[in-house]
Design a protein around this motif. Structure first.
Motif, PDB file in Angstrom:
ATOM      1  N   SER A   7     -26.145 -27.505  18.589  1.00 33.89           N
ATOM      2  CA  SER A   7     -25.842 -28.230  17.352  1.00 33.89           C
ATOM      3  C   SER A   7     -26.663 -29.505  17.247  1.00 33.89           C
ATOM      4  CB  SER A   7     -24.343 -28.557  17.298  1.00 33.89           C
ATOM      5  OG  SER A   7     -23.999 -29.413  18.378  1.00 33.89           O
ATOM      6  N   HIS A   8     -26.919 -30.127  18.410  1.00 33.48           N
ATOM      7  CA  HIS A   8     -27.742 -31.352  18.396  1.00 33.48           C
ATOM      8  C   HIS A   8     -29.195 -31.035  18.046  1.00 33.48           C
ATOM      9  CE1 HIS A   8     -29.059 -35.375  19.436  1.00 33.48           C
ATOM     10  NE2 HIS A   8     -30.015 -34.818  20.212  1.00 33.48           N
ATOM     11  N   GLY A  11     -29.617 -30.248  14.409  1.00 34.80           N
ATOM     12  CA  GLY A  11     -29.201 -31.285  13.476  1.00 34.80           C
ATOM     13  C   GLY A  11     -30.312 -31.655  12.521  1.00 34.80           C
ATOM     14  N   PHE A  14     -32.174 -36.908  10.037  1.00 39.13           N
ATOM     15  CA  PHE A  14     -31.524 -38.203  10.229  1.00 39.13           C
ATOM     16  C   PHE A  14     -30.797 -38.254  11.568  1.00 39.13           C
ATOM     17  CE2 PHE A  14     -31.842 -37.829   5.582  1.00 39.13           C
ATOM     18  CZ  PHE A  14     -32.478 -39.030   5.302  1.00 39.13           C
ATOM     19  N   THR A  15     -30.203 -37.134  11.977  1.00 40.58           N
ATOM     20  CA  THR A  15     -29.517 -37.088  13.267  1.00 40.58           C
ATOM     21  C   THR A  15     -30.503 -37.272  14.413  1.00 40.58           C
ATOM     22  OG1 THR A  15     -27.867 -35.593  12.323  1.00 40.58           O
ATOM     23  CG2 THR A  15     -28.006 -35.717  14.736  1.00 40.58           C
ATOM     24  N   ARG A  16     -31.627 -36.575  14.307  1.00 35.22           N
ATOM     25  CA  ARG A  16     -32.637 -36.703  15.358  1.00 35.22           C
ATOM     26  C   ARG A  16     -33.233 -38.105  15.385  1.00 35.22           C
ATOM     27  NH1 ARG A  16     -34.018 -31.446  13.452  1.00 35.22           N
ATOM     28  NH2 ARG A  16     -35.765 -32.333  12.248  1.00 35.22           N
ATOM     29  N   TRP A  18     -31.733 -40.865  14.464  1.00 30.73           N
ATOM     30  CA  TRP A  18     -30.725 -41.780  15.008  1.00 30.73           C
ATOM     31  C   TRP A  18     -30.662 -41.668  16.541  1.00 30.73           C
ATOM     32  CZ3 TRP A  18     -28.330 -46.014  14.390  1.00 30.73           C
ATOM     33  CH2 TRP A  18     -27.178 -46.308  15.117  1.00 30.73           C
ATOM     34  N   GLY A  19     -30.761 -40.446  17.041  1.00 38.11           N
ATOM     35  CA  GLY A  19     -30.775 -40.255  18.492  1.00 38.11           C
ATOM     36  C   GLY A  19     -31.992 -40.893  19.140  1.00 38.11           C
TER      37      GLY A  19
END
Length: 434
Positions: A7-8, A11, A14-16, A18-19
């Motif tokens: 799921s990560h 993603g 934006f999720t990547r 932010w990580g």
């Protein structure tokens, strides 16, 4: 676990992003720590690098006073920046490099500026129309001629930087004179600031913890011969698997690899010798020290190192030599290696202390006698009739290379004697214990 990782990975952007931003401070900190460790190691390996950095900072601070103090700035104007540029370009790590660049820059600026002023006044005789044509002609001819002179090996070795500055100064003065009214004042200000900058760089380099490139070249020659001597001393016992008594420091086998730096020392030694000629104030070596002789010693050391490199390649050979053949050659071969190694160490010691002795002569004589015995042994009919050629050829090649090293040791000793004569080394009786 797998579902979360999937799921990560799947993603959105934006999720990547932010990580990545969350992990950025940790990555930057790790990078900063790594750079700090490398800088610390760099300073610990040679503390003179730290001192040199401080010397550059001090020199630039001093010449920057031309901009801070109003009377000095009024006297030189914008040309005061040439003092800063000069210190930045001239102040090198060693005294020889700094003196070479400083003297080259001052002389090139003086001659290039004088020629530029002369061309300016000559061009004014041809009127406003002919002036740029005359200036352009001289710029072309002088720049092309001096650039060609830079290809001459003798000029490139010692005066390449000066010739480059000569072209730069001449072009700046002659071309600027077409628009400037007071060309003599402009040339005078630039020459003065460059002389001041060079003088500051030279004084600081010599007076504050000087690094003499000639001394580095001298120590390098000593170290190279010590490395070759260590290898030869240990090669015989290593090749024939002879246990060494009381030599626990040989367990790391580092002496088998130390000679490799000698193989690639030619360019460095030539550069160091060229720069060492500028060090006229080195009290240990004096005026007109024969630095060229170090190049001769270095060349002979490299030739010996090439032979040593071939010997090293035979250490890992898996071909088994007949024990009867090995027993015949072992003693004279190890004697040659041991005596040659001791001879090189004695030569290195004489060079290090800058003395003349006869202590190396017995070792060279012993190695030559052992080489003669080994040569006669190889010519015996016993070897030809009873030896298996396929098994004995690799060891015979090692023997021939070991014998071939002896003349190089003798040549290195003769080169050192020439250096001792030219540099007036002190004579010391070898029978007298220090």
């Amino acid at each position: 676990m797998n579902i979360e990782s999937l799921s990560h990975e799947n993603g959105g952007p934006f999720t990547r992003a932010w990580g990545w931003l969350k992990a950025l401070p940790e990555k930057l900190w790790a990078k900063a720590v790594d750079v700090a460790k490398k800088m610390k190691k760099l300073g610990e390996d040679d503390p003179r690098r730290i001192i040199h950095s401080l010397k550059v900072g001090l020199a630039l601070t001093l010449v920057s006073l031309f901009n801070y103090i109003r009377p000095l700035y009024d006297g030189f104007g914008d040309n005061a920046i040439w003092a800063v540029l000069t210190v930045t370009l001239v102040l090198e790590f060693s005294v020889g490099a700094t003196l070479g660049k400083g003297l080259n820059r001052m002389l090139a600026t003086l001659s290039g500026g004088a020629l530029g002023v002369g061309v300016h006044y000559l061009a004014t005789l041809f009127g406003e129309t002919g002036q740029p044509i005359v200036i352009g002609f001289f710029v072309f001819m002088i720049a092309a001629t001096v650039t060609f002179v830079r290809f001459i090996p003798a000029m490139k070795a010692r005066y390449d930087y000066g010739l480059l500055i000569f072209i730069l100064t001449f072009c700046l003065i002659s071309i600027s004179s077409y628009r400037e009214d007071d060309v003599i004042e402009m040339a005078h200000q630039r020459l003065t600031t460059i002389i001041i900058g060079s003088f500051v760089a030279i004084v600081i380099c010599i007076c504050i913890c000087p690094v003499w490139i000639g001394e580095n070249l001298h120590n390098r020659a000593v170290t190279n011969m010590e490395k070759l001597g260590n290898f030869l001393e240990g090669f015989g016992s290593e090749y024939f698997d002879i246990p060494e008594e009381g030599l626990s420091n040989m367990d790391d086998k580092s002496f088998l690899q130390g000679y490799k730096s000698v193989l690639t020392s030619k360019d460095t030694e030539e550069t160091m010798a060229n720069l060492a000629r500028w060090e006229l104030w080195n009290c240990r070596f004096g005026f007109r020290h024969p630095w060229k002789q170090y190049l001769k010693i270095g060349a002979l050391s490299r030739e010996c190192a090439y032979k040593v490199d071939v010997l090293n390649s035979y250490l890992n050979s898996k071909i088994q030599t007949p024990s009867e053949f090995q027993s015949k050659i072992q003693e004279p071969c190890t004697t040659i290696c041991s005596e040659s190694g001791k001879a090189l160490k004695e030569i290195a010691l004489e060079l290090k202390k800058m003395t003349q002795t006869t202590s190396v002569n017995p070792h060279i004589l012993n190695s030559k006698m052992a080489a003669e015995n080994l040569k006669s042994l190889l010519n015996t009919t016993w070897l030809c009739e009873n030896a298996n050629l396929e098994e004995t050829i690799p060891t015979a090649a090692v023997v021939l290379i070991v014998m071939d090293i002896v003349p190089y040791i003798e040549k290195i000793s003769e080169a050192l004697q020439e250096l001792a004569l030219l540099a007036r080394f002190k004579w010391v009786d070898a029978r007298v214990s220090p």
